[in-house]
Design an enzyme around this catalytic site. Structure first.
Site, short mmCIF file in Angstrom:
data_model
loop_
_atom_site.label_atom_id
_atom_site.label_comp_id
_atom_site.label_asym_id
_atom_site.label_seq_id
_atom_site.Cartn_x
_atom_site.Cartn_y
_atom_site.Cartn_z
N HIS A 34 126.73 9.60 12.68
CA HIS A 34 127.89 9.19 13.49
C HIS A 34 127.45 8.03 14.38
O HIS A 34 126.31 7.56 14.29
CB HIS A 34 128.43 10.38 14.30
CG HIS A 34 127.36 11.12 15.06
ND1 HIS A 34 126.63 10.53 16.07
CD2 HIS A 34 126.87 12.38 14.94
CE1 HIS A 34 125.76 11.40 16.56
NE2 HIS A 34 125.88 12.54 15.88
N HIS A 37 124.04 8.19 16.17
CA HIS A 37 122.88 7.81 15.35
C HIS A 37 122.83 6.28 15.18
O HIS A 37 121.77 5.67 15.27
CB HIS A 37 122.97 8.42 13.95
CG HIS A 37 122.94 9.92 13.92
ND1 HIS A 37 124.02 10.69 13.52
CD2 HIS A 37 121.96 10.81 14.21
CE1 HIS A 37 123.71 11.97 13.55
NE2 HIS A 37 122.46 12.07 13.97
P1 AMP Z 1 120.04 14.69 14.62
O1 AMP Z 1 120.51 14.09 13.34
O2 AMP Z 1 121.05 15.55 15.29
O3 AMP Z 1 118.69 15.34 14.50
O4 AMP Z 1 119.84 13.48 15.63
C1 AMP Z 1 119.01 12.40 15.29
C2 AMP Z 1 118.82 11.54 16.50
O5 AMP Z 1 120.08 11.07 16.96
C3 AMP Z 1 118.20 12.29 17.69
O6 AMP Z 1 117.28 11.45 18.35
C4 AMP Z 1 119.40 12.59 18.56
O7 AMP Z 1 119.09 12.74 19.92
C5 AMP Z 1 120.23 11.34 18.33
N1 AMP Z 1 121.64 11.59 18.67
C6 AMP Z 1 122.43 12.58 18.19
N2 AMP Z 1 123.64 12.55 18.78
C7 AMP Z 1 123.60 11.51 19.66
C8 AMP Z 1 124.53 10.96 20.59
N3 AMP Z 1 125.74 11.47 20.74
N4 AMP Z 1 124.14 9.90 21.33
C9 AMP Z 1 122.89 9.38 21.20
N5 AMP Z 1 121.97 9.86 20.35
C10 AMP Z 1 122.32 10.90 19.59
#
Ligand code: AMP
Length: 280
Positions: A34, A37
């Site tokens: 999203h 990311h």
């Molecule tokens: P995930 O796919 O949930 O493991 O997240 C991958 C990376 O994206 C991690 O470093 C998360 O902290 C970051 N991330 C996920 N959601 C957000 C968001 N809403 N804003 C900023 N970074 C995000």
């Protein structure tokens, strides 16, 4: 944009980039990408010559009763989004490649993982730090970008890098939110219409606590009581934890210091567990 599916090929390519003296930034993700990311990819592009995005739903960071099997996967859409965002390489390994037979080495950061998600998801951070160190070894980044949405993860990775002399600079990126304040998350796709409306309570409660703490001197207990009351207004929301900690080392605090004190929440909206946080 190159798509790489094995650790061996990825490591070879990363070593070639290093030989060409290209700086590398890694953005580790679990996919279902999203705008949150993609904001990390934008930051990575400003930081290094080459941007690698990994997509790997890491089995070892999920508990036995958690949502590993149903975690949303959408490789085609993710690859399209990354192509548009200007990423250079997507690394899409298989679990058997990351965790081959007889895998037995784990990274355990002991203190920063004691509270918050570390307390309610035993073993979660051991899985996270182990896979992140492996991804660092495979992709050889100079920089790695992590979102502040997973604040404890960011601090824990910084601690690991410091403790183990890992030559990667860790960069935190601000939380990207929907227009009503809800932090973007792949797990938001689990929410039905009613839950989605209620889910904004987490962020509105954090924002109003921040405003209140700027107007009025609050101690951590009063702040957390206020937050609990604001969030559980609706019966569909069940708090997993709320806590007030030092934003640098996640240690308990006895007073709130503006610009330094972290307030973090995890709550179930229906059956979906959401997290959010703010620095007061
Ligand atoms: P995930 O796919 O949930 O493991 O997240 C991958 C990376 O994206 C991690 O470093 C998360 O902290 C970051 N991330 C996920 N959601 C957000 C968001 N809403 N804003 C900023 N970074 C995000």
């Amino acid at each position: 944009m190159k798509i790489i599916r094995t650790a061996k090929q990825m490591q070879k390519l990363a070593c070639e980039l290093k030989k060409q003296r290209k700086t590398i930034a890694l953005v580790p993700t679990m996919g279902c990408l999203h705008k949150g990311h993609l904001s990390l990819v934008t930051k990575a592009k400003k930081t290094a010559a080459k941007v690698i995005v990994s997509i790997f739903v890491n089995p070892t960071q999920f508990g036995p009763k958690e949502d590993f099997k149903k975690y949303p996967r959408q490789e085609k859409l993710d690859v399209q989004a990354l192509e548009k965002s200007g990423a250079d390489i997507v690394f899409l390994p298989k679990a058997a490649d990351i965790y081959p037979n007889n895998f037995q080495t784990w990274i355990d950061v002991t203190e920063t993982t004691k509270k918050l998600c570390g307390a309610s998801r035993p073993g979660h951070f051991r899985g996270v730090t182990t896979v992140v160190l492996k991804l660092f070894n495979i992709t050889q980044p100079d920089f790695a970008i992590f979102g502040k949405k997973d604040y404890q993860q960011l601090i824990t990775i910084k601690q690991m890098v410091r403790d183990l002399n890992v030559p990667v600079k860790i960069i935190g990126a601000k939380i990207v939110r929907e227009s009503d304040g809800l932090a973007l998350s792949s797990r938001n796709t689990y929410l039905n219409g009613e839950e989605r409306i209620i889910a904004r309570r987490l962020s509105t409660a954090l924002f109003s606590l921040k405003k209140l703490s700027q107007r009025k001197k609050l101690n951590p207990k009063a702040a957390l009581d206020y937050l609990k009351k604001e969030i559980t207004h609706d019966k569909l929301v069940k708090i997993d934890y709320v806590d007030c900690l030092d934003s640098l080392d996640l240690m308990p605090v006895s007073t709130i210091v503006q610009g330094k004190t972290l307030v973090a929440i995890a709550a179930f909206v229906g059956r979906t567990r959401l997290i959010d946080n703010i620095i007061l």
